[in-house]
Design an enzyme around this catalytic site. Structure first.
Site, PDB file in Angstrom:
ATOM      1  N   LYS A  22       0.842  -1.211   0.000  1.00 37.06           N
ATOM      2  CA  LYS A  22       0.000   0.000   0.000  1.00 37.06           C
ATOM      3  C   LYS A  22       0.866   1.246   0.000  1.00 37.06           C
ATOM      4  O   LYS A  22       0.656   2.163  -0.800  1.00 37.06           O
ATOM      5  CB  LYS A  22      -0.878   0.000   1.239  1.00 37.06           C
ATOM      6  CG  LYS A  22      -1.556   1.325   1.541  1.00 37.06           C
ATOM      7  CD  LYS A  22      -2.440   1.300   2.763  1.00 37.06           C
ATOM      8  CE  LYS A  22      -1.736   1.531   4.050  1.00 37.06           C
ATOM      9  NZ  LYS A  22      -1.455   2.954   4.396  1.00 37.06           N
ATOM     10  N   ASN A  23       1.882   1.275   0.854  1.00 37.21           N
ATOM     11  CA  ASN A  23       2.672   2.500   1.027  1.00 37.21           C
ATOM     12  C   ASN A  23       3.715   2.705  -0.062  1.00 37.21           C
ATOM     13  O   ASN A  23       4.444   3.698  -0.041  1.00 37.21           O
ATOM     14  CB  ASN A  23       3.305   2.532   2.424  1.00 37.21           C
ATOM     15  CG  ASN A  23       2.250   2.766   3.489  1.00 37.21           C
ATOM     16  OD1 ASN A  23       1.101   3.089   3.185  1.00 37.21           O
ATOM     17  ND2 ASN A  23       2.621   2.573   4.739  1.00 37.21           N
ATOM     18  N   CYS A 116      -4.673  12.667  12.821  1.00 40.18           N
ATOM     19  CA  CYS A 116      -5.431  11.411  12.763  1.00 40.18           C
ATOM     20  C   CYS A 116      -5.311  10.782  14.144  1.00 40.18           C
ATOM     21  O   CYS A 116      -4.717  11.350  15.050  1.00 40.18           O
ATOM     22  CB  CYS A 116      -4.870  10.499  11.678  1.00 40.18           C
ATOM     23  SG  CYS A 116      -3.289   9.797  12.116  1.00 40.18           S
ATOM     24  N   ARG A 121       0.492  14.579  12.959  1.00 38.73           N
ATOM     25  CA  ARG A 121       0.945  14.329  11.598  1.00 38.73           C
ATOM     26  C   ARG A 121       1.251  15.627  10.819  1.00 38.73           C
ATOM     27  O   ARG A 121       0.644  15.942   9.812  1.00 38.73           O
ATOM     28  CB  ARG A 121      -0.071  13.492  10.824  1.00 38.73           C
ATOM     29  CG  ARG A 121      -0.600  12.279  11.545  1.00 38.73           C
ATOM     30  CD  ARG A 121       0.428  11.213  11.812  1.00 38.73           C
ATOM     31  NE  ARG A 121       0.941  10.580  10.630  1.00 38.73           N
ATOM     32  CZ  ARG A 121       0.349   9.553  10.014  1.00 38.73           C
ATOM     33  NH1 ARG A 121      -0.791   9.090  10.485  1.00 38.73           N
ATOM     34  NH2 ARG A 121       0.881   9.006   8.941  1.00 38.73           N
ATOM     35  N   PRO A 122       2.173  16.453  11.321  1.00 38.21           N
ATOM     36  CA  PRO A 122       2.500  17.709  10.613  1.00 38.21           C
ATOM     37  C   PRO A 122       3.174  17.443   9.267  1.00 38.21           C
ATOM     38  O   PRO A 122       3.637  16.329   9.013  1.00 38.21           O
ATOM     39  CB  PRO A 122       3.464  18.391  11.580  1.00 38.21           C
ATOM     40  CG  PRO A 122       4.081  17.288  12.354  1.00 38.21           C
ATOM     41  CD  PRO A 122       3.020  16.233  12.489  1.00 38.21           C
ATOM     42  N   ASP A 310       4.703   0.562  12.451  1.00 40.47           N
ATOM     43  CA  ASP A 310       3.473  -0.053  11.926  1.00 40.47           C
ATOM     44  C   ASP A 310       3.318  -1.498  12.360  1.00 40.47           C
ATOM     45  O   ASP A 310       2.297  -2.116  12.070  1.00 40.47           O
ATOM     46  CB  ASP A 310       3.458   0.004  10.386  1.00 40.47           C
ATOM     47  CG  ASP A 310       3.312   1.423   9.892  1.00 40.47           C
ATOM     48  OD1 ASP A 310       3.507   1.648   8.687  1.00 40.47           O
ATOM     49  OD2 ASP A 310       3.032   2.310  10.720  1.00 40.47           O
ATOM     50  N   ILE A 332       7.907   7.020  17.348  1.00 40.65           N
ATOM     51  CA  ILE A 332       7.602   7.725  16.106  1.00 40.65           C
ATOM     52  C   ILE A 332       6.346   8.588  16.244  1.00 40.65           C
ATOM     53  O   ILE A 332       6.357   9.773  15.893  1.00 40.65           O
ATOM     54  CB  ILE A 332       7.414   6.731  14.928  1.00 40.65           C
ATOM     55  CG1 ILE A 332       8.648   5.824  14.786  1.00 40.65           C
ATOM     56  CG2 ILE A 332       7.102   7.476  13.637  1.00 40.65           C
ATOM     57  CD1 ILE A 332       9.912   6.548  14.366  1.00 40.65           C
ATOM     58  N   ARG A 402      -8.548  -0.274   5.038  1.00 37.06           N
ATOM     59  CA  ARG A 402      -7.641   0.685   4.386  1.00 37.06           C
ATOM     60  C   ARG A 402      -6.328   0.010   4.000  1.00 37.06           C
ATOM     61  O   ARG A 402      -5.674   0.432   3.062  1.00 37.06           O
ATOM     62  CB  ARG A 402      -7.325   1.842   5.341  1.00 37.06           C
ATOM     63  CG  ARG A 402      -8.488   2.730   5.640  1.00 37.06           C
ATOM     64  CD  ARG A 402      -8.041   3.976   6.364  1.00 37.06           C
ATOM     65  NE  ARG A 402      -6.948   4.627   5.621  1.00 37.06           N
ATOM     66  CZ  ARG A 402      -6.302   5.690   6.069  1.00 37.06           C
ATOM     67  NH1 ARG A 402      -6.594   6.199   7.253  1.00 37.06           N
ATOM     68  NH2 ARG A 402      -5.361   6.260   5.356  1.00 37.06           N
TER      69      ARG A 402
HETATM   70  C1  EPZ Z   1       4.451   6.937   6.607  1.00 35.24           C
HETATM   71  O1  EPZ Z   1       3.681   7.978   7.157  1.00 35.24           O
HETATM   72  C2  EPZ Z   1       3.506   5.754   6.457  1.00 35.24           C
HETATM   73  N1  EPZ Z   1       2.423   6.117   5.538  1.00 35.24           N
HETATM   74  C3  EPZ Z   1       2.940   5.381   7.825  1.00 35.24           C
HETATM   75  O2  EPZ Z   1       2.133   4.231   7.641  1.00 35.24           O
HETATM   76  C4  EPZ Z   1       4.102   5.029   8.756  1.00 35.24           C
HETATM   77  O3  EPZ Z   1       3.599   4.743  10.037  1.00 35.24           O
HETATM   78  C5  EPZ Z   1       5.079   6.213   8.826  1.00 35.24           C
HETATM   79  O4  EPZ Z   1       5.515   6.568   7.495  1.00 35.24           O
HETATM   80  C6  EPZ Z   1       6.309   5.909   9.672  1.00 35.24           C
HETATM   81  O5  EPZ Z   1       6.958   4.789   9.156  1.00 35.24           O
HETATM   82  C7  EPZ Z   1       2.658   6.102   4.211  1.00 35.24           C
HETATM   83  O6  EPZ Z   1       3.752   5.815   3.747  1.00 35.24           O
HETATM   84  C8  EPZ Z   1       1.493   6.459   3.316  1.00 35.24           C
HETATM   85  P1  EPZ Z   1       6.504  10.219   8.684  1.00 35.24           P
HETATM   86  P2  EPZ Z   1       4.263   9.483   7.186  1.00 35.24           P
HETATM   87  O7  EPZ Z   1       6.422  11.497   7.929  1.00 35.24           O
HETATM   88  O8  EPZ Z   1       5.149   9.704   6.019  1.00 35.24           O
HETATM   89  C9  EPZ Z   1       6.947  13.523  12.016  1.00 35.24           C
HETATM   90  C10 EPZ Z   1       0.249   2.899   7.874  1.00 35.24           C
HETATM   91  O9  EPZ Z   1      -0.150   2.313   8.876  1.00 35.24           O
HETATM   92  N2  EPZ Z   1       6.866  14.501  10.917  1.00 35.24           N
HETATM   93  O10 EPZ Z   1       7.612   9.279   8.362  1.00 35.24           O
HETATM   94  O11 EPZ Z   1       3.132  10.407   7.400  1.00 35.24           O
HETATM   95  C11 EPZ Z   1       5.651  12.761  12.223  1.00 35.24           C
HETATM   96  O12 EPZ Z   1       4.783  13.475  13.063  1.00 35.24           O
HETATM   97  C12 EPZ Z   1       0.736   4.320   7.985  1.00 35.24           C
HETATM   98  O13 EPZ Z   1       0.332   2.391   6.725  1.00 35.24           O
HETATM   99  C13 EPZ Z   1       7.060  15.845  11.203  1.00 35.24           C
HETATM  100  O14 EPZ Z   1       7.259  16.236  12.360  1.00 35.24           O
HETATM  101  O15 EPZ Z   1       5.139   9.444   8.503  1.00 35.24           O
HETATM  102  C14 EPZ Z   1       6.133  11.472  12.848  1.00 35.24           C
HETATM  103  O16 EPZ Z   1       6.320  11.704  14.226  1.00 35.24           O
HETATM  104  C15 EPZ Z   1       0.451   4.904   9.349  1.00 35.24           C
HETATM  105  N3  EPZ Z   1       7.011  16.735  10.177  1.00 35.24           N
HETATM  106  C16 EPZ Z   1       7.503  11.246  12.207  1.00 35.24           C
HETATM  107  O17 EPZ Z   1       7.881  12.505  11.644  1.00 35.24           O
HETATM  108  C17 EPZ Z   1       6.794  16.349   8.884  1.00 35.24           C
HETATM  109  O18 EPZ Z   1       6.790  17.220   7.987  1.00 35.24           O
HETATM  110  C18 EPZ Z   1       7.513  10.221  11.089  1.00 35.24           C
HETATM  111  O19 EPZ Z   1       6.451  10.551  10.231  1.00 35.24           O
HETATM  112  C19 EPZ Z   1       6.606  14.986   8.613  1.00 35.24           C
HETATM  113  C20 EPZ Z   1       6.657  14.077   9.647  1.00 35.24           C
END
Ligand code: EPZ
Length: 426
Positions: A22-23, A116, A121-122, A310, A332, A402
């Protein structure tokens, strides 16, 4: 809303085919905006998030046919570079259209994803990178208004250092940089296999992306204003594979995962082996079985190649059955323990201390009605239902739909006593 009803059954045994990731599918579908030609994506899972992404691409003006495991995308009417809240609120990954739209069409209006269940999720890192590439970013009534240099011109290559590894942040900027003028260097990148898979597709499209899978990625922007279309079959879903590995270990079963990549799950596999599971690659497949008593194992989530956030909820269920105390820390996301109160209802002994859960194993869990809150928490409750005495009903399984293709059919084929109840109480 549907529910899934599970009765304790025999150990899982047999073969299960792992679907496409999916991702990986989500960013690659967004990458089709970088080209007008007809692109084909294969091995795509039949999931709600895929339908949501298709709806978003259609809204943007693309023609999209979803006939999973195949999805075809091509240019349609003129592109309207706007992703509305109604679509983005359903799936945060919609933010992945931002980079391609502003790189290809000079502007984009994308709803802020909002938070969410698991956290705020910034997307500040996404926006910081686009600004470094010459984008003007304004936030207006819940929307990101992005405009290329000089009122919609072409982005320019830049050096961007992420404050922390972000998967979709790395993906958004890789796509934007593919059409920016000159070289871009991305530092402190996410190293997930899905990031590497997107880079493979971008290179198939004529981009020049090097270093994906490491923390430094170099991109040279294509001279022409668009990339070529692609035909690509995506990698298997490592989190789906990990979920079935945990289910096999929890039930003391013997399961062959067809089309699973052990190299994508080294941290999880190491912990499962410490817990007593036997895991071995058999060609393109992976066999998981467990006969020994479950041993307690500590785990702390981390960016790839660390222990995947995850998989935290699913692994916690396994530790609820281990003989002793385990400590599981979530580093995370700020709110990713919502499965804990539901597991308490099933007799689990888990004490929360901030971002750490101390799990005391119990001999058996007891079936109960429980509530799904997010995608991976839902999966953990299904696994708990497989091993709990009596009957478990997991409600609000739209979360599950999902990210898990035909989960009740796949588990049923492995011997689980599981059924979907249509229109159950919310
Ligand atoms: C991806 O989300 C995945 N989704 C998530 O999978 C997964 O849990 C996550 O990466 C971590 O591995 C997809 O790939 C579609 P991040 P993403 O940006 O990219 C912070 C699932 O279950 N952050 O790597 O949104 C954030 O708050 C989903 O399939 C900032 O602060 O996650 C988090 O604490 C859930 N500023 C950390 O970084 C930003 O601009 C990692 O988030 C972006 C992120």
């Amino acid at each position: 809303m549907d529910a899934i009803r599970i009765r304790c059954g025999p150990p899982l045994c047999g073969r299960v085919r792992i679907s496409g990731a999916k991702n990986a599918a989500l960013p690659i579908l967004c990458a089709t905006l970088l080209s007008d030609g007809p692109s084909r994506l294969r091995n795509v899972p039949a999931l709600r998030d895929i339908e949501t992404t298709a709806a978003l691409l259609r809204f943007l003006g693309r023609t999209v046919t979803v006939e999973t495991p195949e999805v075809n995308v091509a240019a349609g009417s003129d592109v309207r570079p706007e992703a509305p809240y109604e679509l983005v609120k359903q799936m945060r990954a919609s933010v992945l259209v931002l980079g391609p739209l502003v790189a290809r069409f000079g502007r984009a209006k994308v709803s802020l994803p909002g938070g969410c269940a698991i956290g705020t999720r910034p997307i500040d890192q996404h926006l910081k990178g686009l600004e470094a590439m010459g984008c003007t970013i304004q936030l207006d009534r819940g929307y990101v208004l992005a405009e290329g240099p000089a009122g919609g011109g072409r982005l320019r290559g830049a050096e961007v250092c992420f404050d922390l590894p972000t998967v979709t942040g790395t993906e958004n900027l890789m796509m934007a940089a593919s059409l920016a003028k000159g070289r871009t260097t991305l530092v402190n990148c996410a190293r997930e296999p899905e990031v590497e898979e997107l880079a493979r597709v971008l290179n198939k499209m004529g981009a020049e992306v090097n270093g994906a899978g490491t923390d430094v990625i170099h991109v040279v922007g294509a001279e022409r204003g668009e990339l070529a279309p692609f035909d690509h079959a995506i990698i298997p879903d490592r989190i789906e594979a990990g979920t079935y590995m945990v289910a096999a270990a929890a039930t003391g079963g013997d399961v062959l995962l067809e089309s699973a990549r052990l190299e994508d799950l080294e941290a999880l596999v190491s912990k499962l082996r410490q817990a007593g599971a036997e895991i071995a690659a058999e060609g393109e497949n992976v066999r998981v079985r467990r006969t020994a008593p479950l041993r307690p194992v500590n785990a702390t989530t981390a960016p790839h190649p660390g222990f995947p956030t995850d998989m935290q909820a699913q692994f916690m269920v396994l530790m609820c059955l281990a003989q002793g105390e385990s400590v599981i820390s979530e580093t995370i996301f700020e709110n990713r323990f919502m499965h804990v109160p539901e597991l308490h209802r099933m007799g689990a002994r888990i004490a929360l201390r901030g971002h750490t859960a101390i799990v005391h194993g119990v001999p058996r869990l007891r079936g109960a009605s429980v509530m799904a809150t997010d995608l991976r928490a839902s999966a953990s409750l299904v696994i708990a239902g497989l091993v709990a005495e009596g009957e478990t009903e997991v409600r609000r399984v739209y979360h599950l739909d999902r990210g898990y293709e035909r989960i009740e059919a796949k588990l049923g084929a492995l011997g689980a006593n599981i059924e979907r109840v249509k229109g159950a109480d919310a």
